[in-house]
Design a protein around this motif. Structure first.
Motif, PDB file in Angstrom:
ATOM      1  N   PHE A  42     -88.845  68.138 -14.095  1.00 41.39           N
ATOM      2  CA  PHE A  42     -87.802  67.155 -14.380  1.00 41.39           C
ATOM      3  C   PHE A  42     -86.547  67.799 -14.947  1.00 41.39           C
ATOM      4  N   LYS A  43     -86.652  69.074 -15.327  1.00 38.12           N
ATOM      5  CA  LYS A  43     -85.470  69.808 -15.778  1.00 38.12           C
ATOM      6  C   LYS A  43     -85.667  71.286 -15.427  1.00 38.12           C
ATOM      7  N   ILE A  44     -84.611  71.913 -14.893  1.00 31.02           N
ATOM      8  CA  ILE A  44     -84.661  73.321 -14.492  1.00 31.02           C
ATOM      9  C   ILE A  44     -83.392  73.997 -14.994  1.00 31.02           C
ATOM     10  N   SER A  93     -97.549  60.001 -17.655  1.00 36.48           N
ATOM     11  CA  SER A  93     -97.479  60.483 -19.029  1.00 36.48           C
ATOM     12  C   SER A  93     -96.162  61.219 -19.236  1.00 36.48           C
ATOM     13  N   ASP A  94     -95.617  61.108 -20.432  1.00 38.13           N
ATOM     14  CA  ASP A  94     -94.396  61.830 -20.768  1.00 38.13           C
ATOM     15  C   ASP A  94     -94.696  63.158 -21.464  1.00 38.13           C
ATOM     16  N   ARG A  95     -95.971  63.532 -21.558  1.00 34.69           N
ATOM     17  CA  ARG A  95     -96.314  64.828 -22.163  1.00 34.69           C
ATOM     18  C   ARG A  95     -95.609  65.914 -21.369  1.00 34.69           C
ATOM     19  N   GLU A  96     -94.912  66.776 -22.080  1.00 36.15           N
ATOM     20  CA  GLU A  96     -94.165  67.810 -21.360  1.00 36.15           C
ATOM     21  C   GLU A  96     -94.565  69.202 -21.811  1.00 36.15           C
ATOM     22  N   GLU A 137    -103.183  74.364 -17.075  1.00 32.49           N
ATOM     23  CA  GLU A 137    -102.905  72.944 -16.840  1.00 32.49           C
ATOM     24  C   GLU A 137    -103.509  72.502 -15.514  1.00 32.49           C
ATOM     25  N   ARG A 138    -104.087  71.300 -15.519  1.00 33.43           N
ATOM     26  CA  ARG A 138    -104.614  70.682 -14.297  1.00 33.43           C
ATOM     27  C   ARG A 138    -103.611  69.660 -13.801  1.00 33.43           C
ATOM     28  N   VAL A 157     -88.466  75.852 -16.949  1.00 28.65           N
ATOM     29  CA  VAL A 157     -88.857  74.632 -16.254  1.00 28.65           C
ATOM     30  C   VAL A 157     -89.569  73.682 -17.218  1.00 28.65           C
ATOM     31  N   TRP A 158     -89.152  72.426 -17.189  1.00 26.66           N
ATOM     32  CA  TRP A 158     -89.794  71.374 -17.980  1.00 26.66           C
ATOM     33  C   TRP A 158     -90.661  70.547 -17.026  1.00 26.66           C
TER      34      TRP A 158
END
Length: 143
Positions: free
Chosen positions: A41-43, A64-67, A23-24, A56-57
């Motif tokens: 945003f979530k752990i 972007s909401d791509r997770e 991921e970049r 980890v999220w």
């Protein structure tokens, strides 16, 4: 390493994470921060083979909401002061990153940066001995 053999980065750069699916992430170079920080945003902490881990999220892309969901062993847990002077206890992970031509392990604290412009801050510990900062430029390490 001498000053002349250090890489030069701008005030913002791209970093690639080999252990997170290559991921970049767009990075803000922050010489005021001691430790680097990655948006999560979530752990969720958990145990695996008698070790502490975190699931980890991440939203790796700005706007972007791509997770993506990934797991790391917990390297440490530290009190960190944010720019407003508020202290929070954060999980610290260690993972490889590529910036320009350099591949190195980086310590990252995890925190929610949803309302911040950059998904990651690159702090002094990661810069030290590797990069000089040209604050007037961007993306000097390349795309």
């Amino acid at each position: 390493m001498t000053e002349h053999s250090l890489g030069i980065v701008g005030w913002r750069e791209w970093g690639t994470f080999p252990d997170i699916g290559n991921e970049r992430v767009k990075i803000k170079v922050d010489t005021g921060a001691k430790t680097s920080c990655l948006h999560a945003f979530k752990i969720k902490p958990f145990q695996k083979n008698n070790q502490k881990w975190v699931r980890v999220w991440l939203h790796p892309d700005q706007d972007s909401d791509r997770e993506i969901i990934c797991e790391f062993t917990v390297f440490d847990r530290r009190d960190v002061s944010d720019s407003g002077g508020h202290v929070t206890k954060r999980y610290v992970i260690k993972t490889p990153i590529i910036i320009g031509e350099q591949l190195f392990d980086i310590e990252l604290t995890l925190t929610n940066r949803d309302h911040m412009k950059f998904r990651m801050l690159l702090g002094r510990r990661a810069l030290q001995g590797r990069f000089l900062v040209n604050s007037a430029e961007s993306f000097l390490a390349g795309e």
